[in-house]
Design a protein around this motif. Structure first.
Motif, PDB file in Angstrom:
ATOM      1  N   SER A 308       2.172   1.837   1.482  1.00 57.57           N
ATOM      2  CA  SER A 308       3.479   1.302   1.090  1.00 57.57           C
ATOM      3  C   SER A 308       4.436   2.434   0.742  1.00 57.57           C
ATOM      4  O   SER A 308       5.613   2.410   1.133  1.00 57.57           O
ATOM      5  CB  SER A 308       3.313   0.358  -0.102  1.00 57.57           C
ATOM      6  OG  SER A 308       4.563  -0.122  -0.553  1.00 57.57           O
ATOM      7  N   LEU A 313       2.910   0.521   5.732  1.00 60.74           N
ATOM      8  CA  LEU A 313       2.196  -0.728   5.472  1.00 60.74           C
ATOM      9  C   LEU A 313       2.675  -1.780   6.462  1.00 60.74           C
ATOM     10  O   LEU A 313       3.804  -2.275   6.377  1.00 60.74           O
ATOM     11  CB  LEU A 313       2.455  -1.184   4.035  1.00 60.74           C
ATOM     12  CG  LEU A 313       1.660  -2.397   3.547  1.00 60.74           C
ATOM     13  CD1 LEU A 313       0.176  -2.120   3.596  1.00 60.74           C
ATOM     14  CD2 LEU A 313       2.084  -2.782   2.136  1.00 60.74           C
ATOM     15  N   ALA A 437       3.718  -5.092  -4.015  1.00 66.00           N
ATOM     16  CA  ALA A 437       4.046  -4.357  -2.792  1.00 66.00           C
ATOM     17  C   ALA A 437       3.801  -5.218  -1.554  1.00 66.00           C
ATOM     18  O   ALA A 437       4.612  -5.226  -0.612  1.00 66.00           O
ATOM     19  CB  ALA A 437       3.227  -3.073  -2.723  1.00 66.00           C
ATOM     20  N   GLY A 441       6.563  -6.695   1.055  1.00 68.32           N
ATOM     21  CA  GLY A 441       6.415  -6.390   2.475  1.00 68.32           C
ATOM     22  C   GLY A 441       6.483  -7.622   3.353  1.00 68.32           C
ATOM     23  O   GLY A 441       6.859  -7.535   4.529  1.00 68.32           O
TER      24      GLY A 441
END
Length: 475
Positions: A308, A313, A437, A441
């Motif tokens: 990330s 990612l 995270a 995403g």
């Protein structure tokens, strides 16, 4: 109570207004000094005229009375002159007349003038009864004896005009200060605009894009250019440090995955073939297997955080069935959780789809469930629910633990940070950071609220999606 410091804008405004007021105050003082000096000079001119008349007189003076009679003939309005003999401070005073208004007894006025005239050569100004006078003395010889010719001039009219002018100046100063205050606000705001822009740039700095957030030095004022240069240098050093940290975490995580996988695999084989082992040995093997599984999970979280940070990612964004994800995670963790997991019901939300990555969503749910199992009392259930709005889907992981304090609800999603209610419970402080995270995403979010009846309600928020189009089979 702690006092908050004044803003730079207010300090500049206050300092400027004080400087303006100080300037007007100095102007008043100077004007008063100039007016006083002008009165003294006018008095000196009056005295010079009297002396000239006395010097040009051809006939001799007949004592103090004759001198006083002569003075009464040549004096101008507002000027009082008398003769003072040195012995015993006796005076030959004139009679009051309409050209010189007296504030009280003439004796009191003469006494005050005598006290004010400390120097025989320099005129002195004083006030009595609200009026302004200037007095001076000139030594003379009267019938062979030393005497003093005393002068007293009334400047009350000019002093009154001066006071009116000062009042007008004070009023003008107040209006000018008000106008200056109104004018300075936009001027100071415009002058401080580069600082506000710099502040906005500083607030927008994040670890994900340090190298792309340099401040253009050539656009900064001369006073801010050194700060911009120092800030850009700091960004470069932070970027290098973060890159080294990410490389280290990524490398170590990859190196640890293989031995941890081997340890877990051999522990599983030993557990399956542990027929001849006693209970303590079986318990030790089970502990090795559980710890290797926990370590593998931790390494996976570290790898996700490193990817990330590096912007690598990769998450899919396609229609997924959130109920199926909840069911898969519940089945996988049911043995570890015992009978604590409660799934559904989902009758109202069946057929709802979300936009995201199914594998990563299940990873987020697993992290939240394991977090709830860790902090909630062992006898309390953990509920998995689903709610929907026309635009979003919310997946709930609800426990009956101590809950999360309002001040900690943002903190717990930061790396290596834990809430105040964690106490002595063991934890790495990265599980919730990974969830945050992964959800970002996928274009979603994670947050926590109070659960009904106590505890915490962790919610995974995703955008709603239409049902996936089934793939067409070949004819």
């Amino acid at each position: 109570m702690e006092k908050h410091p004044l803003s730079l804008r207010r300090r500049l405004l206050t300092t400027t207004l004080l400087a303006v007021l100080a300037g007007y105050g100095l102007l008043l003082v100077v004007q008063r000094a100039i007016s006083s000096q002008a009165r003294v000079q006018a008095h000196e001119q009056s005295v010079a005229l009297v002396r000239t008349e006395l010097l040009n007189r051809r006939s001799p003076l007949e004592g103090a009375a004759g001198l006083q009679q002569l003075l009464g003939q040549i004096l101008t309005p507002g000027l009082l002159v008398w003769v003072g003999l040195e012995e015993g401070k006796t005076y030959k005073l004139p009679s009051p007349n309409e050209s010189f208004s007296l504030p009280g007894s003439l004796v009191k006025l003469v006494s005050r003038a005598d006290a004010a005239a400390e120097s025989r050569s320099i005129p002195q100004e004083f006030e009595l009864g609200g009026k302004v006078y200037v007095t001076s003395s000139q030594p003379i010889q009267l019938e062979g004896r030393p005497a003093q010719l005393r002068f007293l001039e009334d400047f009350s009219a000019s002093a009154q005009q001066e006071r009116r002018a000062q009042l007008l100046l004070i009023a003008a100063a107040g209006l000018a200060t008000l106008f200056t205050s109104l004018l300075l606000r936009p001027v100071i705001r415009s002058g401080l605009r580069p600082l506000e822009i710099l502040s906005d740039r500083l607030e927008g700095v994040s670890s994900e894009s340090l190298t792309r957030q340099h401040i253009p030095v050539e656009r900064q004022p001369a006073e801010l250019a050194p700060i911009a240069l120092a800030f850009n240098d700091l960004l470069d050093r932070l970027s290098l440090s973060f890159e080294r940290q990410r490389s280290f975490v990524n490398g170590v995580s990859h190196e640890l995955r293989t031995p941890i996988t081997l340890i877990g695999g051999y522990a599983s084989r030993l557990r399956r073939g542990s027929v001849g082992l006693d209970g303590e040995q079986q318990e030790q093997i089970a502990l090795i297997e559980a710890e290797s599984r926990r370590m593998a999970h931790l390494v996976t979280d570290l790898l996700d955080l490193a990817r990330s940070d590096a912007g690598k990612l990769q998450l899919e964004a396609k229609p997924i069935d959130p109920i199926a994800c909840l069911g898969n995670v519940c089945d996988r963790l049911q043995r570890h959780a015992g009978s604590r997991l409660q799934l559904g019901p989902f009758t109202e939300n069946e057929g709802c789809f979300a936009l995201g990555d199914a594998k990563r969503l299940e990873q987020c749910l697993a992290n939240l469930i394991e977090n709830a199992l860790k902090y909630a009392p062992a006898s309390t259930p953990i509920s998995l629910r689903l709610s929907a709005t026309p635009e979003e889907l919310l997946l709930h992981v609800i426990d009956q633990g101590p809950g999360v304090q309002a001040a900690d609800r943002q903190l717990i999603f930061e790396r290596f940070k834990r809430g105040s209610s964690a106490g002595d419970t063991a934890g790495s402080g990265i599980g919730l950071a990974v969830v945050d995270a992964l959800m970002r995403g996928m274009g979603g979010a994670v947050f926590v609220v109070d659960a009904p009846g106590g505890g915490a309600d962790f919610r995974l928020q995703l955008k709603r999606s239409a049902a996936p189009v089934p793939a067409l089979g070949r004819a």
